[in-house]
Enzyme design. Sequence first.
Site, PDB file in Angstrom:
ATOM      1  N   GLU A 132      -0.875  13.802  -9.721  1.00 18.77           N
ATOM      2  CA  GLU A 132       0.291  14.871  -9.115  1.00 18.77           C
ATOM      3  C   GLU A 132       0.361  16.225  -9.774  1.00 18.77           C
ATOM      4  O   GLU A 132       1.454  16.823  -9.474  1.00 18.77           O
ATOM      5  CB  GLU A 132       1.479  14.142  -8.630  1.00 18.77           C
ATOM      6  N   GLU A 243      -1.131   4.533  -4.563  1.00 18.65           N
ATOM      7  CA  GLU A 243       0.207   3.949  -4.495  1.00 18.65           C
ATOM      8  C   GLU A 243       0.753   3.851  -3.030  1.00 18.65           C
ATOM      9  O   GLU A 243       0.424   4.670  -2.258  1.00 18.65           O
ATOM     10  CB  GLU A 243       1.180   4.798  -5.069  1.00 18.65           C
TER      11      GLU A 243
END
Length: 603
Positions: A132, A243
């Site tokens: 990220e 995830e």
Amino acid sequence: MRTFGILALAASLTTTSAQALQGFNYGSIFSNNAPITGGDYERLFNTAKQLTGTSGGFTSARLFTTIQAGTPNSPTEAIAAADATQTKLLLGIFLSSTDEVFNNELTALRSAISQYGQRLVNLVVGISVGSEDLYRISPTGILNKSNPGEGPDAVVRRINAVRQALAGTVLSGTPIGHVDTWTAYVNSSNAAVITACDFIGVDAYPYFQNTQANSIDNGESLFFDAYDATVAVAQGKPVWITETGWPVSGPTENQAVPSTQNAETYWDRVGCRVFGNVNTFWYTLQDASPDTPSPSFGVVGSTLSNTPLYDLSCPQGSSSSSSSAGSSTPSSDAASSAAGASNPPPDRGTSATATPAPGGPGSNGGSSGSTPVENTVPPTVQTVMTYVTVTTCPVTVTSGSETKTSMTTSTVSVTSTHANTLLTVASPPSGPSPSSTPGACPASLAGDFEFPHLIVPVDKNQPDTALGTSYDGLVSPTVSSLFNFDFPASLAGRTCSLVFLFPTREKLQTSNYTLSGTGGLNFERLPLDQPADSATTFNNQPKANDTVGTIPDLQAGNNYVIGSGICFAGLRVGYKVSATGSLALDYFQDYNPEPIGLYISVC
């Protein structure tokens, strides 16, 4: 029934369903910041493999860092535990920090290769360079007060550095990828990162999509819309699910209620369709050790046990319960998300268990401004790429003794054909009028709204220079700014207003602006198939073909409706904002707690 194409790329991931990775995410410290040791990892890995109801399927692990917590650059003891338990590893390399931290990651990786040698070949299935990082450097990440990020050039440079470090070693053929958010992947300015990867990893949490209809009944459709659209922009690269999950406890996020029952439903409807088909790392095995975070996603509680908090056996007929799962395609009866513009959620506290803090975006009503007169543009019908706002994702990465966390709101794309009515062309009256009139949405963020996903300035004094992505709206006699908005498909048939919010300086807490000269702002729409990107310059900018409206005399303390009409459902649309007269304005685009800048108000 709607059939999702999530397994369309299954053949590119696996030749048989048995080869798809299936595991959990593992941090490097417990919730009390104590390092997770080799013995701890071994117990965790064995528990994952022996979970009741899973038939021993969880034999892989995703790590956020290769450094053992509490050391500067020693290899994580998870490798020894994986060797002892024959657990496959997706190693993580932490990026968003100093060169020293990244070099420590490389040192730990080289030391692991030296220490374990050939045994790593059968253990390490991939290396994720960063997590990220592109999101954290984006305007949304900045607004969420996320940790430092990296731009696409820096991420590509780090990926290449890892490849160079692996050259000539036993891991030279190991797939290298990156994990990031939907907004990062669908942003064309980040395409070089996808190109540099062997695979890309994506995270999806419908629970956090708190400005849309995100009940457990919609969780399945939200997730698969996101995954399918990510595949569409992946340049043919495998997309790994790095995830996802549903919390067993914690605060309610809009319609999303944490509970063991809902966590089990999400497991059945999402997990059981991807397990055995797509490389998947669920979040998470255990996050309540020793303290229980809020929300908590662990499938086991504070006491490590083979008995989960809810039934993990997959329903008969689901992909993972079938021996021919590799050829099956998941489908969903869940409805698509209802209307609701996505707003960035707050950042969360630091935690080894990657649990987000509660809360949501703030909004404020607007004061009076100028409302333009509408002139309707005829509708057109076309096949377009649909951008659907999805998911807020929790991520924790730990490098040495440092744990970093972030949250995301993201956008994905799917293809659709539909009728679309353009935003109306508008000309404002000469005097002030109410900030909301019939046919226009409020000039505020009190309801649903969209924020720009890209801001790019262009300067006629530097006509061939790409100034790149900006967090500021910048206009002057020589500089204009281009704004991209992604309109969710769920806005079909609703009204959208382009609004400019300009509070007085004393109301701002997290933003600021400079204003000089006199004059106003002119707003134009770019061609529908030509939004801006980070390479846009003054000379190559798309030619604006519609004037949406103007503010003839910009005054602080006013919110303005620029133009209104049927939403551009499913489109990415660019707008150009230019100054008139001698006006020069530089402001930090911010939605919370007092919004400032250009937005789409939805009603």
